[in-house]
Write a protein that holds these residues in place. Structure first.
Motif, PDB file in Angstrom:
ATOM      1  N   ASP A  27      -7.652   3.832  -3.871  1.00 17.55           N
ATOM      2  CA  ASP A  27      -7.989   4.648  -5.041  1.00 17.55           C
ATOM      3  C   ASP A  27      -8.938   5.768  -4.644  1.00 17.55           C
ATOM      4  OD1 ASP A  27      -6.426   3.075  -6.728  1.00 17.55           O
ATOM      5  OD2 ASP A  27      -8.122   1.838  -7.374  1.00 17.55           O
ATOM      6  N   GLN A  28      -9.939   5.419  -3.857  1.00 20.81           N
ATOM      7  CA  GLN A  28     -10.919   6.411  -3.401  1.00 20.81           C
ATOM      8  C   GLN A  28     -10.231   7.491  -2.570  1.00 20.81           C
ATOM      9  OE1 GLN A  28     -14.169   4.650  -1.266  1.00 20.81           O
ATOM     10  NE2 GLN A  28     -15.248   6.576  -1.027  1.00 20.81           N
ATOM     11  N   TRP A  29      -9.323   7.099  -1.695  1.00 21.39           N
ATOM     12  CA  TRP A  29      -8.610   8.062  -0.858  1.00 21.39           C
ATOM     13  C   TRP A  29      -7.770   9.009  -1.722  1.00 21.39           C
ATOM     14  CZ3 TRP A  29      -3.376   9.005   0.032  1.00 21.39           C
ATOM     15  CH2 TRP A  29      -3.113   9.881   1.074  1.00 21.39           C
ATOM     16  N   MET A  30      -7.106   8.459  -2.756  1.00 17.41           N
ATOM     17  CA  MET A  30      -6.267   9.294  -3.621  1.00 17.41           C
ATOM     18  C   MET A  30      -7.087  10.289  -4.421  1.00 17.41           C
ATOM     19  SD  MET A  30      -3.184   6.970  -5.155  1.00 17.41           S
ATOM     20  CE  MET A  30      -4.164   5.615  -5.760  1.00 17.41           C
ATOM     21  N   LEU A  31      -8.332   9.953  -4.711  1.00 16.38           N
ATOM     22  CA  LEU A  31      -9.165  10.813  -5.557  1.00 16.38           C
ATOM     23  C   LEU A  31     -10.037  11.795  -4.777  1.00 16.38           C
ATOM     24  CD1 LEU A  31     -10.210   8.180  -8.236  1.00 16.38           C
ATOM     25  CD2 LEU A  31      -8.480   9.977  -8.437  1.00 16.38           C
ATOM     26  N   GLN A  32      -9.871  11.851  -3.470  1.00 15.82           N
ATOM     27  CA  GLN A  32     -10.660  12.796  -2.683  1.00 15.82           C
ATOM     28  C   GLN A  32     -10.114  14.209  -2.874  1.00 15.82           C
ATOM     29  OE1 GLN A  32     -10.371  11.558   1.381  1.00 15.82           O
ATOM     30  NE2 GLN A  32      -8.263  12.183   1.579  1.00 15.82           N
ATOM     31  N   ASN A  33     -10.891  15.170  -2.524  1.00 17.81           N
ATOM     32  CA  ASN A  33     -10.509  16.588  -2.613  1.00 17.81           C
ATOM     33  C   ASN A  33     -10.141  16.998  -4.031  1.00 17.81           C
ATOM     34  OD1 ASN A  33     -10.873  16.891   0.172  1.00 17.81           O
ATOM     35  ND2 ASN A  33      -8.795  16.196   0.566  1.00 17.81           N
ATOM     36  N   GLU A  34     -11.030  16.674  -4.951  1.00 20.19           N
ATOM     37  CA  GLU A  34     -10.817  17.000  -6.357  1.00 20.19           C
ATOM     38  C   GLU A  34     -10.779  18.512  -6.563  1.00 20.19           C
ATOM     39  OE1 GLU A  34     -12.964  16.084 -10.638  1.00 20.19           O
ATOM     40  OE2 GLU A  34     -14.109  15.871  -8.803  1.00 20.19           O
ATOM     41  N   ALA A  70       0.833  -1.204   0.000  1.00 15.14           N
ATOM     42  CA  ALA A  70       0.000   0.000   0.000  1.00 15.14           C
ATOM     43  C   ALA A  70       0.868   1.254   0.000  1.00 15.14           C
ATOM     44  CB  ALA A  70      -0.932  -0.001   1.209  1.00 15.14           C
ATOM     45  N   SER A  71       1.940   1.233   0.754  1.00 15.21           N
ATOM     46  CA  SER A  71       2.844   2.376   0.789  1.00 15.21           C
ATOM     47  C   SER A  71       3.469   2.610  -0.587  1.00 15.21           C
ATOM     48  CB  SER A  71       3.890   2.125   1.874  1.00 15.21           C
ATOM     49  OG  SER A  71       5.154   2.472   1.511  1.00 15.21           O
ATOM     50  N   GLN A  72       3.838   1.529  -1.276  1.00 15.27           N
ATOM     51  CA  GLN A  72       4.389   1.656  -2.630  1.00 15.27           C
ATOM     52  C   GLN A  72       3.317   2.123  -3.607  1.00 15.27           C
ATOM     53  OE1 GLN A  72       5.806  -2.330  -3.249  1.00 15.27           O
ATOM     54  NE2 GLN A  72       7.799  -1.926  -2.323  1.00 15.27           N
ATOM     55  N   TYR A  73       2.127   1.565  -3.503  1.00 10.63           N
ATOM     56  CA  TYR A  73       1.027   1.908  -4.398  1.00 10.63           C
ATOM     57  C   TYR A  73       0.671   3.388  -4.292  1.00 10.63           C
ATOM     58  CZ  TYR A  73      -3.546   1.559  -6.678  1.00 10.63           C
ATOM     59  OH  TYR A  73      -4.631   1.726  -7.508  1.00 10.63           O
ATOM     60  N   LEU A  74       0.658   3.911  -3.069  1.00 11.99           N
ATOM     61  CA  LEU A  74       0.319   5.315  -2.841  1.00 11.99           C
ATOM     62  C   LEU A  74       1.510   6.251  -3.042  1.00 11.99           C
ATOM     63  CD1 LEU A  74      -1.837   4.923   0.382  1.00 11.99           C
ATOM     64  CD2 LEU A  74      -2.666   5.394  -1.938  1.00 11.99           C
ATOM     65  N   ASP A  75       2.691   5.664  -3.179  1.00 12.18           N
ATOM     66  CA  ASP A  75       3.934   6.432  -3.291  1.00 12.18           C
ATOM     67  C   ASP A  75       4.136   7.299  -2.047  1.00 12.18           C
ATOM     68  OD1 ASP A  75       6.330   7.202  -4.460  1.00 12.18           O
ATOM     69  OD2 ASP A  75       5.424   8.831  -5.620  1.00 12.18           O
ATOM     70  N   LEU A  76       3.912   6.681  -0.891  1.00 15.06           N
ATOM     71  CA  LEU A  76       4.100   7.331   0.407  1.00 15.06           C
ATOM     72  C   LEU A  76       5.145   6.548   1.189  1.00 15.06           C
ATOM     73  CD1 LEU A  76       0.417   7.847   1.632  1.00 15.06           C
ATOM     74  CD2 LEU A  76       1.977   9.621   0.829  1.00 15.06           C
ATOM     75  N   SER A  77       5.832   7.236   2.071  1.00 14.94           N
ATOM     76  CA  SER A  77       6.736   6.515   2.965  1.00 14.94           C
ATOM     77  C   SER A  77       5.900   5.678   3.928  1.00 14.94           C
ATOM     78  CB  SER A  77       7.606   7.501   3.754  1.00 14.94           C
ATOM     79  OG  SER A  77       6.816   8.220   4.680  1.00 14.94           O
ATOM     80  N   GLU A  78       6.502   4.627   4.461  1.00 17.90           N
ATOM     81  CA  GLU A  78       5.778   3.790   5.424  1.00 17.90           C
ATOM     82  C   GLU A  78       5.399   4.609   6.647  1.00 17.90           C
ATOM     83  OE1 GLU A  78       7.686   0.040   6.202  1.00 17.90           O
ATOM     84  OE2 GLU A  78       7.937  -0.367   4.068  1.00 17.90           O
ATOM     85  N   SER A  79       6.235   5.560   7.020  1.00 15.79           N
ATOM     86  CA  SER A  79       5.946   6.424   8.158  1.00 15.79           C
ATOM     87  C   SER A  79       4.695   7.266   7.898  1.00 15.79           C
ATOM     88  CB  SER A  79       7.154   7.336   8.429  1.00 15.79           C
ATOM     89  OG  SER A  79       6.846   8.318   9.361  1.00 15.79           O
ATOM     90  N   SER A  80       4.583   7.819   6.687  1.00 13.79           N
ATOM     91  CA  SER A  80       3.408   8.631   6.350  1.00 13.79           C
ATOM     92  C   SER A  80       2.139   7.787   6.353  1.00 13.79           C
ATOM     93  CB  SER A  80       3.582   9.277   4.978  1.00 13.79           C
ATOM     94  OG  SER A  80       4.626  10.205   5.002  1.00 13.79           O
ATOM     95  N   ARG A 134      -7.226   8.323   9.097  1.00 14.38           N
ATOM     96  CA  ARG A 134      -7.420   9.179   7.927  1.00 14.38           C
ATOM     97  C   ARG A 134      -7.536   8.371   6.639  1.00 14.38           C
ATOM     98  NH1 ARG A 134      -8.725  14.115   8.529  1.00 14.38           N
ATOM     99  NH2 ARG A 134      -7.251  15.006   7.087  1.00 14.38           N
ATOM    100  N   ILE A 135      -7.285   7.064   6.720  1.00 14.59           N
ATOM    101  CA  ILE A 135      -7.366   6.184   5.565  1.00 14.59           C
ATOM    102  C   ILE A 135      -7.953   4.854   6.036  1.00 14.59           C
ATOM    103  CG2 ILE A 135      -5.031   5.218   5.813  1.00 14.59           C
ATOM    104  CD1 ILE A 135      -4.789   5.548   2.723  1.00 14.59           C
ATOM    105  N   THR A 136      -8.763   4.238   5.188  1.00  9.37           N
ATOM    106  CA  THR A 136      -9.427   2.987   5.545  1.00  9.37           C
ATOM    107  C   THR A 136      -8.445   1.821   5.470  1.00  9.37           C
ATOM    108  OG1 THR A 136     -11.495   3.837   4.648  1.00  9.37           O
ATOM    109  CG2 THR A 136     -11.343   1.463   4.956  1.00  9.37           C
ATOM    110  N   PHE A 137      -8.470   0.991   6.493  1.00  6.86           N
ATOM    111  CA  PHE A 137      -7.615  -0.194   6.512  1.00  6.86           C
ATOM    112  C   PHE A 137      -8.331  -1.308   7.263  1.00  6.86           C
ATOM    113  CE2 PHE A 137      -6.607   2.157  10.312  1.00  6.86           C
ATOM    114  CZ  PHE A 137      -6.453   1.186  11.304  1.00  6.86           C
ATOM    115  N   HIS A 138      -7.775  -2.504   7.159  1.00  8.52           N
ATOM    116  CA  HIS A 138      -8.327  -3.669   7.842  1.00  8.52           C
ATOM    117  C   HIS A 138      -7.209  -4.312   8.643  1.00  8.52           C
ATOM    118  CE1 HIS A 138     -11.915  -3.376   5.315  1.00  8.52           C
ATOM    119  NE2 HIS A 138     -11.058  -2.983   4.386  1.00  8.52           N
ATOM    120  N   LYS A 139      -7.591  -4.896   9.765  1.00  8.18           N
ATOM    121  CA  LYS A 139      -6.617  -5.547  10.640  1.00  8.18           C
ATOM    122  C   LYS A 139      -7.227  -6.867  11.101  1.00  8.18           C
ATOM    123  CE  LYS A 139      -3.496  -4.260  14.357  1.00  8.18           C
ATOM    124  NZ  LYS A 139      -3.164  -3.268  15.350  1.00  8.18           N
TER     125      LYS A 139
END
Length: 92
Positions: free
Chosen positions: A64-71, A26-36, A45-50
């Motif tokens: 995908d939905q999270w990336m497309l928010q705040n158009e 997910a971190s690679q897919y979003l192009d975010l650091s693991e820390s972010s 702030r983001i949907t996840f499952h555990k």
């Protein structure tokens, strides 16, 4: 994408063709650091499952939905919206 097709492209990221992603994927897919990504999850702030209180996993569709928010709409789209709203008000 079939496994045979995926094997033809060994340089593809591990998340290609998957619907459920690990934390690292997910971190690679979003192009975010693991820390972010960790901050986003810990602040809800983001949907996840555990599952079973174990490792975090993410549905690709949720990411995908999270990336497309705040158009941010283009000027052309905003002008069309304004024109349509004025037209509707004039007809009323």
């Amino acid at each position: 994408m079939s496994k045979e097709k995926l094997n033809e492209y060994p340089m593809l990221p591990t998340f290609v063709g998957k619907d459920i992603l690990s934390f690292k994927e997910a971190s690679q897919y979003l192009d975010l650091s693991e820390s972010s990504l960790y901050k986003l999850t810990s602040n809800s702030r983001i949907t996840f499952h555990k599952p079973n209180g174990g490792k975090l996993s993410f549905k690709k569709s949720d990411l995908d939905q999270w990336m497309l928010q705040n158009e941010s709409k283009s000027v052309d789209v905003l002008e069309d919206m304004l024109f349509n709203n004025l037209k509707v008000r004039k007809d009323v």
